[in-house]
Write a protein that holds these residues in place. Structure first.
Motif, PDB file in Angstrom:
ATOM      1  N   SER A 178       3.325 -13.468  -0.181  1.00 50.13           N
ATOM      2  CA  SER A 178       4.771 -13.579  -0.169  1.00 50.13           C
ATOM      3  C   SER A 178       5.147 -14.404   1.049  1.00 50.13           C
ATOM      4  O   SER A 178       4.284 -15.008   1.692  1.00 50.13           O
ATOM      5  CB  SER A 178       5.403 -12.195  -0.141  1.00 50.13           C
ATOM      6  OG  SER A 178       6.814 -12.272  -0.307  1.00 50.13           O
TER       7      SER A 178
ATOM      8  N   HIS B 225       4.868 -12.154  -4.747  1.00 47.00           N
ATOM      9  CA  HIS B 225       5.787 -11.011  -4.765  1.00 47.00           C
ATOM     10  C   HIS B 225       6.923 -11.239  -3.775  1.00 47.00           C
ATOM     11  O   HIS B 225       6.984 -12.270  -3.099  1.00 47.00           O
ATOM     12  CB  HIS B 225       5.031  -9.705  -4.475  1.00 47.00           C
ATOM     13  CG  HIS B 225       4.414  -9.641  -3.107  1.00 47.00           C
ATOM     14  ND1 HIS B 225       5.098  -9.203  -1.999  1.00 47.00           N
ATOM     15  CD2 HIS B 225       3.158  -9.954  -2.668  1.00 47.00           C
ATOM     16  CE1 HIS B 225       4.303  -9.242  -0.942  1.00 47.00           C
ATOM     17  NE2 HIS B 225       3.126  -9.699  -1.313  1.00 47.00           N
ATOM     18  N   ASN B 226       7.829 -10.282  -3.672  1.00 46.53           N
ATOM     19  CA  ASN B 226       9.026 -10.475  -2.841  1.00 46.53           C
ATOM     20  C   ASN B 226       9.130  -9.475  -1.693  1.00 46.53           C
ATOM     21  O   ASN B 226      10.224  -9.241  -1.178  1.00 46.53           O
ATOM     22  CB  ASN B 226      10.289 -10.411  -3.708  1.00 46.53           C
ATOM     23  CG  ASN B 226      10.527  -9.032  -4.315  1.00 46.53           C
ATOM     24  OD1 ASN B 226       9.588  -8.245  -4.474  1.00 46.53           O
ATOM     25  ND2 ASN B 226      11.778  -8.732  -4.660  1.00 46.53           N
TER      26      ASN B 226
ATOM     27  N   HIS C 230       8.898  -9.694   1.417  1.00 42.07           N
ATOM     28  CA  HIS C 230       8.855 -10.651   2.515  1.00 42.07           C
ATOM     29  C   HIS C 230       8.821  -9.936   3.867  1.00 42.07           C
ATOM     30  O   HIS C 230       9.484  -8.912   4.055  1.00 42.07           O
ATOM     31  CB  HIS C 230      10.075 -11.579   2.470  1.00 42.07           C
ATOM     32  CG  HIS C 230      10.260 -12.260   1.157  1.00 42.07           C
ATOM     33  ND1 HIS C 230       9.291 -13.042   0.583  1.00 42.07           N
ATOM     34  CD2 HIS C 230      11.318 -12.272   0.288  1.00 42.07           C
ATOM     35  CE1 HIS C 230       9.734 -13.520  -0.568  1.00 42.07           C
ATOM     36  NE2 HIS C 230      10.959 -13.060  -0.767  1.00 42.07           N
TER      37      HIS C 230
END
Length: 439
Positions: free
Chosen positions: A181, A293-294, A296
């Protein structure tokens, strides 16, 4: 039980980060059937190392979490034994490339790769000391969740653990070799001030990492996208995509590898930002599946990077990054053209092909790099102040920087050639001369 390595390389005070990553390690051990080796590679000064050791000692003991906190002397001793066992022809040079007297983003991660192999870990999950985790309702959202959901699985089998799949079905039998990410918060390089001072200069400078033959529009589009991560996007709910991951959408503070890092190392260049991003491009260009994916990570700037000395050091690394791109753009073009042919029948990287591209790049004419330095000189003098002062630094070291960029790519070729034997030697070498567990 599967073993994984969650690693934090650092050369600065980061007690809070160590505590946070220890929580992530505990999360992984609780939620997944894994043994987590938390590996802190510490190049800090003696007082900072002692404070970090105090933090490590104060971390709650968690089943199936083993912490290794190593100073440079311990790292060097391990590397010396690995290089010796590997029968390297240039052992002293390899040791310098693995643990240089100075900053190297690639070298610190390469050490983690070798130590992970010695610990019997299948995968390596990297975080950075100048980053924090996002949280929802006070609960941290750890990237390890998505990494362990998918990493190492056959892509077709990983599809059930993601929210979206954009992967071409012809890649379904390949393993997921990377999960990553990006970051939110401050830009990943210290150029926000440049952006505020003069937007045109900013675009002229940032576009220098594009190939020289690109059009002005292509370069400007690259500059628009560069170093901003996920912007200000805050985490609210999970979204993971099985895909061939675009290198522009992931960051090395939020990444995990399986298999590919055992075949090819990272470039060991000193004082060069971006030198640790090579595998992102290799995974993409070889059409290896990954998960984006997110979750972060939050990026922030340390106090040292705000000082005058920190400014000069960071702008030097920034300039050397641009010079490195003469060689890496060439290699990336070759890798893109090769595509899936970079892999053998077992979906492993054909290392000789990568080595050939890197060696070929070392012979490039460096006129393009001379032009890069000319643009930096002109742009920094236009900004004035400490930027103009840094232009004088660049001018004084112009030939040295040009020579170092070429030497760096030659060193990378040497390390690629030695990597297989070094990885095998690591698997047969104890991390500690006297067996012990740390943590």
């Amino acid at each position: 039980m599967r073993r994984i390595c969650l690693t934090l390389p650092t050369n600065r005070a980061c007690g809070e980060t160590i505590s946070a990553i220890a929580e992530e390690a505990a999360y992984g051990a609780r939620q997944f059937d894994v043994e987590v080796h938390l590996l802190i590679l510490d190049s800090s000064d003696a007082d900072t190392f002692a404070e970090h050791a105090r933090v490590v000692r104060g971390t709650p003991s968690v089943p199936h979490v083993i912490t290794h906190h190593l100073d440079e002397a311990e790292q060097r001793e391990f590397l010396r034994r690995v290089v010796e066992r590997a029968g390297a022809t240039k052992p002293d040079l390899l040791l310098d490339l693995m643990l240089p007297d100075g900053l190297s983003y690639g070298a610190c991660t390469n050490r983690a790769f070798l130590i992970a192999a010695a610990l019997g870990c299948e995968s390596v999950h990297r975080r950075d000391s100048d980053s924090r985790y996002q949280a929802v309702d006070g609960v941290p959202v750890f990237p390890l969740h998505h990494e362990l959901m998918s990493l190492g699985k056959r892509a077709a089998d990983a599809a059930g653990g993601v929210d979206e799949t954009t992967l071409d079905p012809r890649h379904a039998d390949k393993p997921v070799t990377m999960v990553g990410s990006s970051f939110v918060g401050e830009m990943s390089v210290d150029i926000d001030e440049m952006y505020r001072l003069d937007r045109d200069v900013y675009y002229d400078v940032v576009s220098l990492w594009a190939p020289g033959a690109w059009s002005a529009e292509e370069k400007r589009n690259l500059a628009e996208e560069s170093f901003r991560g996920a912007g200000s996007e805050s985490f609210t709910r999970d979204h993971a995509t099985l895909t061939v991951v675009d290198p522009m959408h992931v960051d090395m503070c939020n990444i995990a590898f399986q298999q590919v890092h055992e075949s090819v190392p990272l470039p060991p260049a000193r004082d060069t930002i971006g030198s640790d991003y090579f595998l992102l491009h290799l995974v993409h260009d070889a059409t290896l599946p990954g998960v984006l994916h997110n979750r972060h990570i939050v990026n922030y700037y340390t106090g040292e990077r705000r000082t005058d000395a920190g400014f000069v050091a960071y702008q030097t690394r920034f300039a050397k990054f641009f010079l490195s791109m003469l060689y890496f753009n060439f290699v990336y073009d070759r890798m893109t053209a090769a595509g899936g042919n970079l892999l053998d029948e077992q979906h492993r990287v054909r290392v000789p092909a990568i080595l050939e591209f890197v060696r070929e790049s070392a012979g490039l004419d460096r006129t393009e790099n001379v032009a890069r330095l000319d643009t930096l000189d002109r742009s920094y003098r236009k900004l004035g102040g400490r930027y103009a002062e840094f232009a004088d630094v660049l001018l004084a070291h112009r030939e040295r920087f040009l020579d170092e960029a070429r030497q760096d790519i030659n060193d990378f070729a040497l390390l690629i050639e030695a990597w297989g034997p070094m990885m095998n030697a690591s698997r047969a070498t104890s991390l500690y001369r006297l067996e012990r567990q740390s943590g």
